[in-house]
Write a protein that holds these residues in place. Structure first.
Motif, short mmCIF file in Angstrom:
data_model
loop_
_atom_site.label_atom_id
_atom_site.label_comp_id
_atom_site.label_asym_id
_atom_site.label_seq_id
_atom_site.Cartn_x
_atom_site.Cartn_y
_atom_site.Cartn_z
N GLU A 117 43.84 30.53 46.38
CA GLU A 117 44.39 31.61 46.09
C GLU A 117 46.44 31.08 46.25
O GLU A 117 47.42 31.37 45.52
CB GLU A 117 45.01 32.74 46.74
CG GLU A 117 45.79 33.42 47.22
CD GLU A 117 46.57 34.54 46.62
OE1 GLU A 117 44.90 34.89 45.64
OE2 GLU A 117 46.99 35.14 45.89
N ALA A 167 46.39 28.54 42.72
CA ALA A 167 47.24 30.06 41.98
C ALA A 167 48.76 29.75 42.09
O ALA A 167 48.75 30.31 41.46
CB ALA A 167 46.28 30.99 41.99
N ARG A 168 48.97 30.58 43.04
CA ARG A 168 50.34 30.76 43.17
C ARG A 168 51.83 29.87 43.02
O ARG A 168 52.75 29.72 42.46
CB ARG A 168 50.50 31.42 44.66
CG ARG A 168 49.87 32.84 45.29
CD ARG A 168 50.57 32.86 46.87
NE ARG A 168 50.21 34.29 47.50
CZ ARG A 168 51.15 35.78 47.51
NH1 ARG A 168 51.89 34.54 47.86
NH2 ARG A 168 50.74 36.52 47.56
N MET A 172 50.65 31.28 38.71
CA MET A 172 50.15 32.39 37.73
C MET A 172 50.02 33.78 37.91
O MET A 172 50.60 34.28 39.48
CB MET A 172 48.08 32.37 38.31
CG MET A 172 47.58 31.48 37.59
SD MET A 172 46.44 31.33 38.42
CE MET A 172 45.12 29.83 38.17
N SER A 188 50.26 37.50 39.51
CA SER A 188 49.37 37.94 40.54
C SER A 188 47.89 38.89 39.43
O SER A 188 47.42 39.17 40.21
CB SER A 188 49.98 38.99 41.91
OG SER A 188 50.70 40.15 40.67
N ARG A 219 45.13 36.76 39.23
CA ARG A 219 45.52 35.22 39.83
C ARG A 219 43.38 35.77 40.87
O ARG A 219 42.26 35.11 41.22
CB ARG A 219 45.93 35.34 41.66
CG ARG A 219 47.08 35.29 41.08
CD ARG A 219 48.23 34.32 42.67
NE ARG A 219 48.25 35.33 43.43
CZ ARG A 219 49.49 35.77 43.36
NH1 ARG A 219 50.43 35.22 42.44
NH2 ARG A 219 50.21 36.54 43.46
#
Lengths: 237, 309
Positions: free
Chosen positions: B100, B103-104, B108, B110, B113
């Motif tokens: 996560e 991804a942040r 990406m 939300s 994600r």
């Protein structure tokens, strides 16, 4: 800004996953929240009351100082031990977000500790001291400035210092001690008699402004000076 | 610079009086699998750090995906997926939280994600452990999670620094197969720092050999390994220099050590005729192996040659 928020998200998750830091948090707020009541409040007036108020509010600052001095170095040192610093500096996160995220979360955790300590003091005073509910020093403007304003300044100051100290001092305990001792820089002018304390609203407000400016300046300096290359050299030491 | 994912020209980095990498000049073609080989302390990790803009060169230059890693470090690192020697997973976080965070960082949306994280976990067969803290993961699982993290943002350049370091044989096979599938997928450049020369020979299009910060050789594995022309190595019984064997035209036997013989061939297909001729002459053929110098042998020869220089 988004990168800063993402780093803070990670730092908060790391803090909440660290049982040692949570223990330090819990013990600090418990002691600083209940101790003023246990030492006994007496009805006082005039300057004695003002001094008493200041001392009670100082417990809140102590809570913040203990928690920040533990958290700020931990957020750096833990990454070194876990080899996640290497990953962090290889990401697209800017230097300012990496540094700023750690500092802001450390400061925020310390400030939350202070708020929880205040809440505990209010409850302890109402329940244990048998005086009924009272806002204690929060009823006075100078008390609010001391407990809420100066605490925020102190939390930010120690967060910046603690983060940089952790880059130079390789162990948690050493970094914690050096961070706490950095308070000497703040206290020295008072001990040397260069600055005198006046228990007035105006004095506290001015002190909060000056200390706040110093903390923000230090933080800004930290953001300018911090480079990911420092972390590479730090990893190689 | 077009056509090169990484382009180094005279790249140099010193730490005080110690020169970590010196005058590196090589290029990594876009879409290729490039092996970066060398012993510990050769300068591989320093080169990776220079390519990512984490370190500044003290001399020369490097361009990654057409960008200067120092001036545009965020852009470069944003297009790279990196798996470092020590993977660098957050042990206090769960597998899902680690991805996560990645991804942040990759910005990406939300809404995407959760799906991308779950897909990445399934790809490396860690979906069932998604809510477990990484502190409880084995080394192989951490490696898989690290690779999943690097791939999640679909990077144009994948950098792997010793991805099999410290793994047991079973997990080495797992990582090798994953790298093979990544290489076969195509569409991205893979820069692989490794000790596993057999794997480098199998999957790399080009390799470079580094020793004490200096580039000793760069090219295709076959070029570095060296071609002798078609030949095979034989272990023979009852064979002497005086033995009469009717070998195919152009084939020539020469003795090596003990019962080992080298047979030079006119063409690769003649090996069957050679074996048949030997058997017909009453010679026992115990083993037939390729006589091409392996990358490992070539690597040891190159490194050894440098040490004696």
């Amino acid at each position: 800004m988004r990168d800063l928020v993402n780093v803070m998200w990670k730092e908060i998750a790391e803090f909440l996953g660290n049982q040692r830091s949570l223990r330090v948090f819990g013990v600090a707020v418990l002691i600083m929240g209940v101790l003023p009541t246990l030492t006994g409040r007496t009805t006082a007036v005039g300057d004695v009351a003002a001094l008493r108020m200041a001392i009670e509010a100082l417990y809140v600052l102590f809570a913040a100082a203990i928690v920040v001095a533990n958290t700020a170095p931990d957020l750096v040192l833990h990454e070194r031990v876990g080899r996640t610093l290497e990953y962090l500096i290889a990401t697209r996160l800017p230097d300012s977000a990496i540094f700023g995220g750690k500092v802001l979360v450390s400061a925020a955790v310390g400030y939350v500790a202070a708020l929880v300590a205040i809440a505990l003091q209010l409850v302890a005073n109402a329940v244990l001291a048998g005086h009924g509910f009272s806002w204690l020093y929060l009823a006075l403007p100078e008390g609010r400035i001391l407990a809420l304003g100066l605490t925020a300044d102190l939390a930010l100051y120690l967060a910046v210092v603690g983060t940089f100290v952790a880059l130079r001092v390789g162990d948690q305990r050493g970094a914690y001690l050096v961070t706490i001792l950095s308070l000497g820089v703040v206290i020295a002018p008072f001990l040397l008699g260069w600055v005198h304390i006046a228990l007035t609203t105006a004095w506290f407000a001015h002190a909060a402004e000056v200390f706040g400016a110093v903390a923000l300046l230090l933080g800004g300096l930290g953001v300018l000076l911090f480079r990911r290359e420092m972390l590479v050299l730090y990893l190689q030491e | 610079m077009e056509g090169s994912a990484i382009e180094c020209r005279g790249l140099t980095r010193s730490f005080g009086s110690r020169v970590a990498v010196s005058d590196l000049t090589f290029s990594v073609p876009t879409g290729s699998v490039f092996g970066f080989l060398g012993p510990n302390g050769a300068g591989k990790t320093t080169t990776v750090r220079l390519a990512l803009g984490v370190l500044r060169p003290t001399g020369g230059s490097v361009q990654v995906l057409g960008l200067d890693p120092i001036a545009e470090g965020e852009k470069v690192r944003g297009q790279c997926g990196v798996v470092l020697d020590q993977v660098g997973l957050y042990e206090r976080l769960t597998a899902r939280q680690n991805l996560e965070f990645a991804a942040r960082v990759a910005r990406m949306p939300s809404s995407e994600r959760p799906g991308r994280v779950d897909t990445a976990l399934r790809r490396v067969e860690l979906y069932d452990r998604r809510d477990d803290r990484v502190s409880g993961f084995s080394k192989g699982m951490r490696q898989k999670l690290g690779i999943a993290r690097a791939l999640m943002a679909e990077p144009r350049l994948l950098i792997l620094d010793e991805p099999t370091s410290g793994l047991d044989p079973e997990n080495i096979v797992m990582v090798r197969e994953l790298l093979l599938s990544l290489a076969q997928e195509g569409g991205r450049t893979i820069f692989l720092c490794t000790h596993l020369l057999a794997e480098a020979q199998r999957i790399c299009d080009r390799v470079a050999i580094l020793q004490r910060g200096q580039l000793l050789a760069v090219g295709e594995p076959g070029e570095i390994a060296g071609h002798r022309g078609p030949s095979v190595r034989l272990r023979l019984a009852r064979m002497t220099p005086g033995s009469r064997v009717a070998l195919p035209a152009g084939a020539e036997l020469e003795p090596m050590e003990g019962d080992e013989w080298r047979c030079k061939l006119a063409q690769e297909d003649d090996v069957e005729g050679v074996v048949a001729a030997l058997v017909a002459a009453g010679v026992g053929v115990r083993r037939v192996t390729s006589d091409q110098l392996s990358l490992e042998e070539a690597y040891l020869r190159v490194i050894g040659g440098d040490e004696h220089a």
